[in-house]
Design an enzyme around this catalytic site. Structure first.
Site, PDB file in Angstrom:
ATOM      1  N   SER A 144       0.630  -1.494  -0.076  1.00  0.00           N
ATOM      2  CA  SER A 144      -0.147   0.194  -0.026  1.00  0.00           C
ATOM      3  C   SER A 144       0.873   1.321   0.058  1.00  0.00           C
ATOM      4  O   SER A 144       0.409   2.463  -0.370  1.00  0.00           O
ATOM      5  CB  SER A 144      -0.854   0.051   1.222  1.00  0.00           C
ATOM      6  OG  SER A 144      -1.829  -0.999   1.330  1.00  0.00           O
ATOM      7  N   HIS A 165      -0.982  -2.929  -7.557  1.00  0.00           N
ATOM      8  CA  HIS A 165      -1.714  -2.550  -6.416  1.00  0.00           C
ATOM      9  C   HIS A 165      -3.448  -2.705  -6.454  1.00  0.00           C
ATOM     10  O   HIS A 165      -3.814  -1.848  -7.229  1.00  0.00           O
ATOM     11  CB  HIS A 165      -1.385  -1.146  -5.735  1.00  0.00           C
ATOM     12  CG  HIS A 165      -2.127  -0.591  -4.670  1.00  0.00           C
ATOM     13  ND1 HIS A 165      -2.352   0.549  -4.388  1.00  0.00           N
ATOM     14  CD2 HIS A 165      -2.217  -1.502  -3.321  1.00  0.00           C
ATOM     15  CE1 HIS A 165      -2.952   0.634  -2.929  1.00  0.00           C
ATOM     16  NE2 HIS A 165      -2.674  -0.629  -2.554  1.00  0.00           N
ATOM     17  N   GLU A 177      -3.474  -0.353  -9.700  1.00  0.00           N
ATOM     18  CA  GLU A 177      -2.307   0.522  -9.756  1.00  0.00           C
ATOM     19  C   GLU A 177      -1.140  -0.263 -10.268  1.00  0.00           C
ATOM     20  O   GLU A 177      -0.577  -1.313  -9.527  1.00  0.00           O
ATOM     21  CB  GLU A 177      -2.072   1.429  -8.692  1.00  0.00           C
ATOM     22  CG  GLU A 177      -2.881   2.362  -8.337  1.00  0.00           C
ATOM     23  CD  GLU A 177      -2.992   3.088  -7.349  1.00  0.00           C
ATOM     24  OE1 GLU A 177      -3.544   4.443  -7.038  1.00  0.00           O
ATOM     25  OE2 GLU A 177      -2.093   2.756  -6.270  1.00  0.00           O
ATOM     26  N   ASN A 215      -3.708   6.011  -2.448  1.00  0.00           N
ATOM     27  CA  ASN A 215      -3.511   6.118  -1.248  1.00  0.00           C
ATOM     28  C   ASN A 215      -2.779   7.391  -0.790  1.00  0.00           C
ATOM     29  O   ASN A 215      -2.820   7.690   0.282  1.00  0.00           O
ATOM     30  CB  ASN A 215      -2.557   4.971  -0.385  1.00  0.00           C
ATOM     31  CG  ASN A 215      -3.191   3.578  -0.599  1.00  0.00           C
ATOM     32  OD1 ASN A 215      -4.685   3.766  -0.580  1.00  0.00           O
ATOM     33  ND2 ASN A 215      -2.619   2.469  -0.517  1.00  0.00           N
TER      34      ASN A 215
END
Ligand SMILES: C[C@H](O)CC(=O)SCCNC(=O)CCNC(=O)[C@H](O)C(C)(C)COP(=O)(O)OP(=O)(O)OC[C@H]1O[C@@H](n2cnc3c(N)ncnc32)[C@H](O)[C@@H]1OP(=O)(O)O
Ligand SMILES: NC(=O)c1ccc[n+]([C@@H]2O[C@H](COP(=O)([O-])OP(=O)(O)OC[C@H]3O[C@@H](n4cnc5c(N)ncnc54)[C@H](O)[C@@H]3O)[C@@H](O)[C@H]2O)c1
Length: 309
Positions: A144, A165, A177, A215
């Site tokens: 993350s 991701h 991602e 994030n």
């Protein structure tokens, strides 16, 4: 298997060839994310080995995958439930499990790592896998918040290492991602983009920067909500309702923190704070720290900011 070799990788140019490159996938970590990634990869015809540290965890993960698949087919095969059941069984057949990552990677095209958000633990894992996996195998992390380049540094395959991701819950969330670290080769990156599409996901390209895209925006927002509550400026219930009804978010920030896992959220913010201690967006939260210390990690442990059934 073993479609990609160092010799023929340069000739992988068409989408079809890039997609065909990944058939056998090893997913390491059978928690919230790993189970979802294994499910989606198996549902799209890949042969998957799911790895975790104990048979008990793997049994729980397999049960969770079956339950999630049943939710998916209930809608997809609403007219023909028997086809839905056949699909569930077919997908489960595509998944095997193991507690020995080094032995299973010997036959894999792609490793997707989804273990605890800790750089040293991830580096140790990849260092060991690098010695066991064939040359052509691509390594990826679902981290993350950690730099892909730092995780990859424990291996000698920097060109065949990237980030994938996924988002929680993986079967529902369309985004992946795809992270190109400075040493990730263009071929590896292209294979990862095509693999994401083959999973039915929408990939976006990301640089290897803290939190990538989602994030970097989402985690400071969630922590700002906790700080707002810590200052006594709103109850968690009101903040959640406000963001759902006022900003159109499907979950409020406290609901989402519980859903993501408070341990994972703390790992993310602590790591960024250590690297950039003057940034107020990365300041640790006493309330988050207290809940994690009490073992209240969110939905996965039955309690976090809220109690869960
Ligand atoms: C921190 C990390 O690095 C990055 C992250 O992952 S950040 C987190 C990103 N995720 C989010 O922001 C999630 C935000 N929440 C949502 O999008 C939605 O609340 C949600 C999709 C999780 C659930 O949707 P919601 O409408 O609230 O609840 P619910 O009615 O239970 O579910 C909607 C549909 O999703 C399905 N679903 C939900 N979770 C599922 C799962 N795990 N497996 C299969 N299906 C699932 C349900 O079956 C339901 O299908 P239906 O409409 O056909 O009945
Ligand atoms: N929770 C989220 O919403 C979310 C979303 C995207 C990415 N991530 C990232 O995905 C990764 C996993 O997160 P999660 O929420 O699934 O965590 P989790 O705690 O639910 O699961 C982690 C699993 O990894 C296993 N594990 C730990 N060390 C291991 C090892 N050395 N070998 C094999 N298995 C090992 C644990 O037993 C556990 O089952 C983290 O890097 C996290 O930052 C999490």
């Amino acid at each position: 298997m073993a479609f990609i070799t160092r010799q023929n990788i340069r000739s992988l140019s068409s989408s079809a060839a890039l997609r065909a490159a990944i058939k056998h996938v090893t997913v390491i970590g059978g928690g919230l994310m790993g189970a979802g990634i294994a499910q989606v990869a198996a549902s799209t015809g890949h042969s998957v080995v799911l790895v975790d540290t104990s048979e008990d965890i793997l049994k729980k993960a397999t049960k969770g995958i079956e339950a999630s698949l049943k939710r998916v087919v209930k809608k997809k095969f609403a007219e023909k439930p028997e086809d839905g059941e056949a699909f569930v069984q077919k997908v489960l057949k595509n998944i095997s499990t193991s507690t020995d990552a080094a032995s299973v990677v010997q036959g894999t095209d792609l490793v997707v790592e989804a273990i605890v958000e800790n750089l040293k633990v991830k580096q140790d894992l990849f260092g060991a896998l690098d010695k066991a996996a064939p040359q052509h195998t691509i390594f990826t992390s679902n981290t993350s918040s950690l730099p892909i380049a730092d995780i990859a540094s424990s291996t000698a395959r920097l060109d065949r290492f990237g980030g994938l991701h996924f988002f929680n819950p993986v079967p529902m969330m369309k985004l992946v991602e795809v992270i190109k670290a400075p040493a990730t080769s263009q071929q590896t990156f292209d294979v990862l983009l095509e693999f994401s599409k083959a999973l039915g996901k929408h990939p976006v390209s990301c640089k290897d920067t803290p939190g990538f895209i989602v994030n970097r925006l989402l985690v400071p927002y969630m922590l700002e909500a906790v700080r707002l509550h810590e200052r006594g400026h709103g109850s968690k219930e009101d903040i959640d309702v406000a963001m759902k009804l006022g900003a159109g978010y499907p979950m409020g920030p406290f609901e989402l923190l519980d859903y993501v896992g408070l341990d994972t959220s703390k790992f993310i913010i602590d790591g960024w704070h250590e690297k950039d201690p003057d940034n107020p967006l990365f300041a640790p939260s006493p309330l988050l720290n207290k809940l994690v210390a009490e073992g209240k990690l969110g939905k996965k442990t039955g309690e976090g900011f809220y109690k869960h059934k």
